[in-house]
Design an enzyme around this catalytic site. Structure first.
Site, PDB file in Angstrom:
ATOM      1  N   GLU A  30      29.215  73.541 -18.019  1.00  0.00           N
ATOM      2  CA  GLU A  30      29.463  72.118 -18.283  1.00  0.00           C
ATOM      3  C   GLU A  30      30.737  71.765 -17.532  1.00  0.00           C
ATOM      4  O   GLU A  30      31.817  72.196 -17.920  1.00  0.00           O
ATOM      5  CB  GLU A  30      29.662  71.869 -19.788  1.00  0.00           C
ATOM      6  CG  GLU A  30      28.455  72.142 -20.638  1.00  0.00           C
ATOM      7  CD  GLU A  30      27.264  71.293 -20.261  1.00  0.00           C
ATOM      8  OE1 GLU A  30      27.428  70.239 -19.614  1.00  0.00           O
ATOM      9  OE2 GLU A  30      26.139  71.692 -20.597  1.00  0.00           O
ATOM     10  N   CYS A  71      34.953  64.511 -20.108  1.00  0.00           N
ATOM     11  CA  CYS A  71      34.107  64.623 -18.908  1.00  0.00           C
ATOM     12  C   CYS A  71      33.186  63.424 -18.789  1.00  0.00           C
ATOM     13  O   CYS A  71      32.779  63.063 -17.696  1.00  0.00           O
ATOM     14  CB  CYS A  71      33.226  65.863 -18.973  1.00  0.00           C
ATOM     15  SG  CYS A  71      34.085  67.311 -19.469  1.00  0.00           S
ATOM     16  N   LYS A 106      37.111  82.834 -25.153  1.00  0.00           N
ATOM     17  CA  LYS A 106      38.456  82.760 -24.555  1.00  0.00           C
ATOM     18  C   LYS A 106      38.868  81.297 -24.685  1.00  0.00           C
ATOM     19  O   LYS A 106      38.256  80.416 -24.089  1.00  0.00           O
ATOM     20  CB  LYS A 106      38.393  83.183 -23.075  1.00  0.00           C
ATOM     21  CG  LYS A 106      39.679  83.754 -22.515  1.00  0.00           C
ATOM     22  CD  LYS A 106      40.865  82.820 -22.464  1.00  0.00           C
ATOM     23  CE  LYS A 106      40.826  81.908 -21.255  1.00  0.00           C
ATOM     24  NZ  LYS A 106      41.897  80.883 -21.319  1.00  0.00           N
TER      25      LYS A 106
END
Ligand code: ADP
Length: 495
Positions: free
Chosen positions: A260, A295, A186
Site C-alpha cells: 500500500e 495516502c 516492525k
C-alpha cells in the site's frame, strides 16, 4: 488484565525501550534505544528499542513456533479469540487514542480517538469472518473427491507507517491471525509506543509468540524482517521508494507481497455539484484534521471554472474556523505534523508554490500561540491555486495539509488531468448527474472511487491502489482470503 492508563506521558515512560517478543516486553539485543518525540512540543516523551537483525531472528523464531499450534485450532475458535481482542481494545480506546495523539501529533477528538475506535472494530469484524475460510469442491470425475482448502501462509512480516499506525496495523494482523498465521510487526520510527501497547494488550489474550512487535530503523530492522527466510508473506504500507525495496526482497525469496503505497488523489467538482456538500467533502477529503497525512488525501481538486472562486472562498472560510492546538486538547481540530523531517518537507513544497509567480497560497486557520507549543510542528493548512496539474507541487505526494485547486472546462479535461498521475489510489467525483458519475467511476484510474462523499477506509471495503499506489488489496473478506491464505488442491481417489 492491564488497566487502561489515560496518562499518555506516564504510559510512554512505562513502555520505553522495549520490543514485545514471545509474550514479554524485551529490550533490543543491541541495548540501544532511540527517542520518541511529542511533535506538539518537540520534547522527548519516551524511548523505543532500536531493533536489528538479531531481534528479528528472535521474533521470527518465536512466531514460527507459535503459528503451528494456532493453525491447528478450528477457524472459528481463532475468530472468537480475535473478536475478543477487539472487545479488549474497546476498553482501551481512550488510552490508545491519547497515546497515539502524543506520539503522532494527531488531534485526539478529530483523529486519534477515532483511530483507536476503528482499530477495535477491525478485530471484531475480522473475528466474525473466520468461517468464511472455505474451500470448494470441483467436479473432476465421479470416482474422486476433488476439493480445495485454504491454508495459512505461515509467518507474516508487517511493516507499517506512522500516519494511522494502529489501524493500518490492524488491517494486516487481524485478517492474518484469523486465517491461521502468526505476525511480526516492525513499527514506524515515529509512532512505536502505541503499537507496542496494542501488542502488549493483545498478548494477554493471544498465545505467546503469535503477535510480536519490533521497533527500529527501516533498513536496519525492517530490512532483515522483509528478507528473513522464514517470513512467508510481507505486507507493507509506506512510501513508493521503500515499497520497491520490499518488493525486491520478496522477489528474491519468491514470497507474496501486499504493497500500500502513495497517492495524489483527485477530487472532481462538476458544474452541477452541490457546492456546500462539495466544500465540506473537500475539507474531509484533504484530511485537514490529520494535517493531510493520508495516502488518500484529496491533494488535487479539479473544480469547474464557473465554481472555482466561490469554492475556494468557502473552503478557506471553513478551514479558517478550525482550531489548531495541542493534540491532547478536546478543543483542537488540527494538531501537528509528525516529525521534523516531514515538517521540512511540507514547508519546502509550500515555499515552492509561494515562489512561483503563478501560484497563490491561502494559508488558513491560526497557528497556536500557547507558550508550550512554540516549538511544535504546526503547519497552517494551505489551499493553492494558479498552479497547473504538472507543477511539482500538484504532482508529487506531499503528505501535508496542502491541496492544489485547479480549474477545468470539460468533463474530458477533468478526467484527463485526474488520471495524469503516476498514482492511482483514490478519487472522488461530485455531481448531481448520475450518468456522469457512473462514467467517471469507470474512467478514473484508482482503486477506490467515491461519488459525492469522501469517507476513510473501512474494514469491510477492499482498499488498495493501481499504478505506483501499490499491489493487492487490504481490508475486507477478500484481503483475508487472497493475501493471508493459499489454496491447496486435494484429490481423493475413491476407487
Ligand atoms: P515514510 O517516508 O512515510 O516514513 P517509509 O516508506 O520510509 O515512509 O516508511 C514506512 C515504513 O517502512 C516504516 O516502518 C519504516 O521504518 C520502514 N522502512 C523504511 N525503509 C525501509 C527498508 N529499507 N526496509 C524495510 N523497511 C523500511
Amino acid at each position: 488484565m492491564l488497566k487502561p492508563n489515560h496518562d499518555p506521558f506516564a504510559l510512554a515512560q512505562e513502555l520505553s525501550g522495549y520490543h514485545f517478543i514471545d509474550g514479554e516486553l524485551i529490550a533490543a539485543q543491541s541495548g540501544e534505544t532511540f527517542p520518541v518525540l511529542n511533535p506538539a512540543t518537540g520534547q522527548t516523551v519516551g524511548q523505543a528499542a532500536a531493533g536489528d537483525s538479531r531481534d528479528v531472528d528472535e521474533a521470527v523464531a518465536s512466531a514460527v513456533h507459535a503459528q503451528r499450534d494456532w493453525a491447528s485450532k478450528p477457524a472459528r475458535e481463532r475468530g472468537k479469540i480475535v473478536a475478543e481482542c477487539g472487545r479488549l481494545l474497546n476498553e482501551h480506546v481512550e488510552e490508545l487514542g491519547r497515546l497515539v495523539a502524543l506520539e503522532s501529533g494527531k488531534a485526539l477528538r478529530t483523529e486519534s480517538r477515532v483511530e483507536a475506535s476503528i482499530l477495535a472494530d477491525s478485530f471484531i469484524y475480522f473475528g466474525g469472518l473466520a468461517s468464511e475460510l472455505k474451500g470448494e469442491t470441483i467436479p473432476y470425475n465421479t470416482t474422486s473427491l476433488t476439493m480445495t482448502i485454504r491454508e495459512p501462509v505461515g509467518v507474516v512480516g508487517a511493516i507499517i507507517p506512522w500516519n494511522v499506525p494502529m489501524y493500518l496495523m490492524a488491517l494486516k494482523i487481524a485478517p492474518a491471525l484469523v486465517a491461521g498465521n502468526s505476525v511480526v510487526v516492525k513499527s514506524a520510527e515515529e509512532t512505536p509506543l502505541c503499537c507496542l501497547r496494542v501488542c502488549q494488550l493483545l498478548n494477554q489474550i493471544l498465545p505467546k509468540g503469535l503477535f510480536n512487535i519490533l521497533s527500529g530503523d527501516g533498513p536496519v530492522c525492517g530490512g532483515p524482517l522483509a528478507e528473513h527466510p522464514d517470513v512467508a508473506k510481507i505486507s507493507f504500507t509506506g512510501s513508493v521508494e521503500t515499497g520497491r525495496i520490499i518488493h525486491r526482497a520478496a522477489a528474491e525469496k519468491l514470497v507474496p507481497v501486499t504493497l500500500e503505497l502513495g497517492g495524489k488523489s483527485p477530487m472532481i467538482v462538476m458544474s452541477d455539484a452541490d457546492l456546500d456538500r462539495a466544500v465540506a467533502g473537500a475539507i474531509t477529503g484533504v484530511r485537514f484534521t490529520r494535517q493531510g497525512q493520508s495516502c488518500t488525501a484529496a491533494s488535487r481538486i479539479f473544480v469547474h471554472s464557473s465554481l472555482i472562486d466561490t469554492f475556494v472562498d468557502q473552503m478557506a472560510e471553513a478551514v479558517d474556523k478550525m482550531v489548531m492546538g495541542d493534540p491532547l486538547d478536546e478543543e483542537t481540530d488540527i494538531g501537528t505534523i509528525v516529525s521534523p523531517a516531514q515538517f521540512d518537507r511540507v514547508k519546502t513544497y509550500v515555499n515552492l508554490a509561494k515562489s512561483d509567480p503563478a501560484g497563490t497560497v491561502r494559508e488558513c486557520a491560526t497557528l497556536p500561540t500557547d507558550e508550550h507549543l512554540k516549538t511544535g510542528l504546526f503547519v497552517q493548512p494551505a489551499i493553492i491555486t494558479g498552479l497547473s496539474n504538472d507543477h511539482k507541487v500538484a504532482k508529487e505526494e506531499i503528505f501535508g495539509p496542502v491541496t492544489c485547486v485547479i480549474p477545468f472546462e470539460t468533463y474530458a479535461e477533468a478526467i484527463h488531468m485526474a488520471n495524469d498521475s503516476e498514482y492511482g489510489l483514490a478519487a472522488t467525483i461530485w455531481t448531481q448527474d448520475l450518468s456522469v458519475a457512473m462514467r467517471a467511476v469507470h474512467e478514473l484510474e484508482a482503486g477506490f472511487v467515491q461519488v459525492n462523499q469522501n469517507v476513510v477506509v473501512q474494514p469491510m471495503l477492499p482498499y488498495g491502489g493501481v499504478k505506483t499506489s501499490g499491489i493487492g488489496k487490504e481490508a475486507s473478506l477478500d484481503s483475508m482470503l487472497e493475501h493471508f491464505t493459499h489454496r491447496k488442491t486435494i484429490i481423493i481417489n475413491m476407487n
